[in-house]
Write a protein that holds these residues in place. Sequence first.
Motif, PDB file in Angstrom:
ATOM      1  N   ILE A   1       0.859  -1.186   0.000  1.00  0.00           N
ATOM      2  CA  ILE A   1       0.000   0.000   0.000  1.00  0.00           C
ATOM      3  C   ILE A   1       0.889   1.227   0.000  1.00  0.00           C
ATOM      4  O   ILE A   1       1.821   1.334   0.799  1.00  0.00           O
ATOM      5  CB  ILE A   1      -0.953  -0.010   1.210  1.00  0.00           C
ATOM      6  CG1 ILE A   1      -1.905  -1.194   1.084  1.00  0.00           C
ATOM      7  CG2 ILE A   1      -1.721   1.301   1.287  1.00  0.00           C
ATOM      8  CD1 ILE A   1      -2.848  -1.357   2.240  1.00  0.00           C
ATOM      9  N   ARG A   2       0.597   2.129  -0.908  1.00  0.00           N
ATOM     10  CA  ARG A   2       1.334   3.387  -1.016  1.00  0.00           C
ATOM     11  C   ARG A   2       0.487   4.500  -0.409  1.00  0.00           C
ATOM     12  O   ARG A   2      -0.735   4.399  -0.348  1.00  0.00           O
ATOM     13  CB  ARG A   2       1.623   3.700  -2.484  1.00  0.00           C
ATOM     14  CG  ARG A   2       2.407   2.629  -3.206  1.00  0.00           C
ATOM     15  CD  ARG A   2       3.860   2.740  -3.016  1.00  0.00           C
ATOM     16  NE  ARG A   2       4.311   3.902  -3.754  1.00  0.00           N
ATOM     17  CZ  ARG A   2       5.476   4.488  -3.601  1.00  0.00           C
ATOM     18  NH1 ARG A   2       6.324   4.019  -2.719  1.00  0.00           N
ATOM     19  NH2 ARG A   2       5.822   5.524  -4.310  1.00  0.00           N
ATOM     20  N   GLN A   3       1.150   5.541   0.015  1.00  0.00           N
ATOM     21  CA  GLN A   3       0.473   6.673   0.650  1.00  0.00           C
ATOM     22  C   GLN A   3       1.105   7.966   0.163  1.00  0.00           C
ATOM     23  O   GLN A   3       2.320   8.048  -0.025  1.00  0.00           O
ATOM     24  CB  GLN A   3       0.623   6.553   2.168  1.00  0.00           C
ATOM     25  CG  GLN A   3       0.101   7.724   2.900  1.00  0.00           C
ATOM     26  CD  GLN A   3       0.353   7.647   4.388  1.00  0.00           C
ATOM     27  OE1 GLN A   3      -0.289   8.337   5.122  1.00  0.00           O
ATOM     28  NE2 GLN A   3       1.283   6.836   4.861  1.00  0.00           N
ATOM     29  N   LEU A   4       0.279   8.945  -0.028  1.00  0.00           N
ATOM     30  CA  LEU A   4       0.750  10.280  -0.374  1.00  0.00           C
ATOM     31  C   LEU A   4       0.085  11.247   0.596  1.00  0.00           C
ATOM     32  O   LEU A   4      -1.117  11.154   0.838  1.00  0.00           O
ATOM     33  CB  LEU A   4       0.361  10.617  -1.817  1.00  0.00           C
ATOM     34  CG  LEU A   4       0.771  11.993  -2.312  1.00  0.00           C
ATOM     35  CD1 LEU A   4       1.219  11.898  -3.749  1.00  0.00           C
ATOM     36  CD2 LEU A   4      -0.379  12.966  -2.195  1.00  0.00           C
ATOM     37  N   SER A   5       0.860  12.125   1.165  1.00  0.00           N
ATOM     38  CA  SER A   5       0.345  13.095   2.121  1.00  0.00           C
ATOM     39  C   SER A   5       0.411  14.482   1.486  1.00  0.00           C
ATOM     40  O   SER A   5       1.455  14.873   0.973  1.00  0.00           O
ATOM     41  CB  SER A   5       1.187  13.043   3.395  1.00  0.00           C
ATOM     42  OG  SER A   5       0.675  13.919   4.351  1.00  0.00           O
ATOM     43  N   ILE A   6      -0.706  15.198   1.517  1.00  0.00           N
ATOM     44  CA  ILE A   6      -0.784  16.548   0.957  1.00  0.00           C
ATOM     45  C   ILE A   6      -0.871  17.527   2.118  1.00  0.00           C
ATOM     46  O   ILE A   6      -1.837  17.517   2.885  1.00  0.00           O
ATOM     47  CB  ILE A   6      -2.007  16.697   0.031  1.00  0.00           C
ATOM     48  CG1 ILE A   6      -1.922  15.685  -1.112  1.00  0.00           C
ATOM     49  CG2 ILE A   6      -2.120  18.119  -0.490  1.00  0.00           C
ATOM     50  CD1 ILE A   6      -3.191  15.572  -1.931  1.00  0.00           C
ATOM     51  N   GLU A   7       0.173  18.340   2.243  1.00  0.00           N
ATOM     52  CA  GLU A   7       0.237  19.332   3.324  1.00  0.00           C
ATOM     53  C   GLU A   7       0.833  20.636   2.799  1.00  0.00           C
ATOM     54  O   GLU A   7       1.881  20.584   2.168  1.00  0.00           O
ATOM     55  CB  GLU A   7       1.120  18.809   4.456  1.00  0.00           C
ATOM     56  CG  GLU A   7       0.583  17.608   5.169  1.00  0.00           C
ATOM     57  CD  GLU A   7       1.531  17.156   6.258  1.00  0.00           C
ATOM     58  OE1 GLU A   7       2.379  16.294   5.941  1.00  0.00           O
ATOM     59  OE2 GLU A   7       1.444  17.667   7.372  1.00  0.00           O
ATOM     60  N   PRO A   8       0.247  21.761   3.049  1.00  0.00           N
ATOM     61  CA  PRO A   8      -1.091  21.940   3.600  1.00  0.00           C
ATOM     62  C   PRO A   8      -2.120  21.537   2.553  1.00  0.00           C
ATOM     63  O   PRO A   8      -1.878  21.642   1.354  1.00  0.00           O
ATOM     64  CB  PRO A   8      -1.160  23.423   3.900  1.00  0.00           C
ATOM     65  CG  PRO A   8      -0.224  24.056   2.932  1.00  0.00           C
ATOM     66  CD  PRO A   8       0.851  23.037   2.678  1.00  0.00           C
ATOM     67  N   GLY A   9      -3.240  21.063   3.016  1.00  0.00           N
ATOM     68  CA  GLY A   9      -4.270  20.628   2.088  1.00  0.00           C
ATOM     69  C   GLY A   9      -5.645  20.698   2.713  1.00  0.00           C
ATOM     70  O   GLY A   9      -5.802  20.609   3.922  1.00  0.00           O
ATOM     71  N   ARG A  10      -6.627  20.877   1.850  1.00  0.00           N
ATOM     72  CA  ARG A  10      -8.031  20.846   2.260  1.00  0.00           C
ATOM     73  C   ARG A  10      -8.682  19.671   1.554  1.00  0.00           C
ATOM     74  O   ARG A  10      -8.433  19.438   0.370  1.00  0.00           O
ATOM     75  CB  ARG A  10      -8.745  22.128   1.869  1.00  0.00           C
ATOM     76  CG  ARG A  10      -8.386  23.344   2.695  1.00  0.00           C
ATOM     77  CD  ARG A  10      -9.173  24.562   2.230  1.00  0.00           C
ATOM     78  NE  ARG A  10     -10.087  24.187   1.157  1.00  0.00           N
ATOM     79  CZ  ARG A  10     -11.368  24.559   1.065  1.00  0.00           C
ATOM     80  NH1 ARG A  10     -11.880  25.331   1.932  1.00  0.00           N
ATOM     81  NH2 ARG A  10     -12.134  24.160   0.067  1.00  0.00           N
ATOM     82  N   TYR A  11      -9.524  18.939   2.262  1.00  0.00           N
ATOM     83  CA  TYR A  11     -10.136  17.741   1.714  1.00  0.00           C
ATOM     84  C   TYR A  11     -10.876  18.042   0.405  1.00  0.00           C
ATOM     85  O   TYR A  11     -10.691  17.325  -0.592  1.00  0.00           O
ATOM     86  CB  TYR A  11     -11.081  17.112   2.738  1.00  0.00           C
ATOM     87  CG  TYR A  11     -11.658  15.806   2.265  1.00  0.00           C
ATOM     88  CD1 TYR A  11     -10.937  14.628   2.374  1.00  0.00           C
ATOM     89  CD2 TYR A  11     -12.926  15.752   1.684  1.00  0.00           C
ATOM     90  CE1 TYR A  11     -11.443  13.424   1.930  1.00  0.00           C
ATOM     91  CE2 TYR A  11     -13.444  14.546   1.233  1.00  0.00           C
ATOM     92  CZ  TYR A  11     -12.697  13.393   1.355  1.00  0.00           C
ATOM     93  OH  TYR A  11     -13.208  12.212   0.905  1.00  0.00           O
ATOM     94  N   ALA A  12     -11.717  19.045   0.401  1.00  0.00           N
ATOM     95  CA  ALA A  12     -12.519  19.345  -0.793  1.00  0.00           C
ATOM     96  C   ALA A  12     -11.622  19.645  -1.996  1.00  0.00           C
ATOM     97  O   ALA A  12     -11.895  19.192  -3.111  1.00  0.00           O
ATOM     98  CB  ALA A  12     -13.465  20.511  -0.526  1.00  0.00           C
TER      99      ALA A  12
END
Length: 158
Positions: free
Chosen positions: A23-34
């Motif tokens: 399983i791969r993961q990408l983190s978006i920061e700063p980020g808003r869900y919408a």
Amino acid sequence: MLRRAALAALLLSCLAPALADEIRQLSIEPGRYADAREALVDAIEGEGLIPSPPSRFGDMLARTGQALDQPDPIYADAEVLHFCSARIAWQLARENPLNIAQCPLAMAIFTLPGEPGRVRLAWRRAAGNSPGANAANALLEGIARHTSENAGRSSIRN
């Protein structure tokens, strides 16, 4: 000596399913869900694909949590989007009919309580080291990268 080789082969064959489920993961920061969700849909559609209606996984857990004595939410927001590339599906199926289990491809998008400003994507890599699996994995990585480029800063991790 022969018994050791057979045992090693058996152990390696047992490890293959575990390695296939990376399983791969990408983190978006700063980020808003919408914003990240819109960027994800745009990235999928930008590949000429049409995502199915999302699976609202977080809502399902929230609904069922009380009945299972699990009152604390795991996710603030969580959806799974499914999509299929006919070209990759054909390639995977021709390589091995069992690859039907890898279709459609899916990407999850979620936020966790207590992590404001951070959106995560997660996806399972296609199993194997075949041209079809490599194409599927390149597609998934590309969609994740495009999403992050249009939704904020990011880092991809296993």
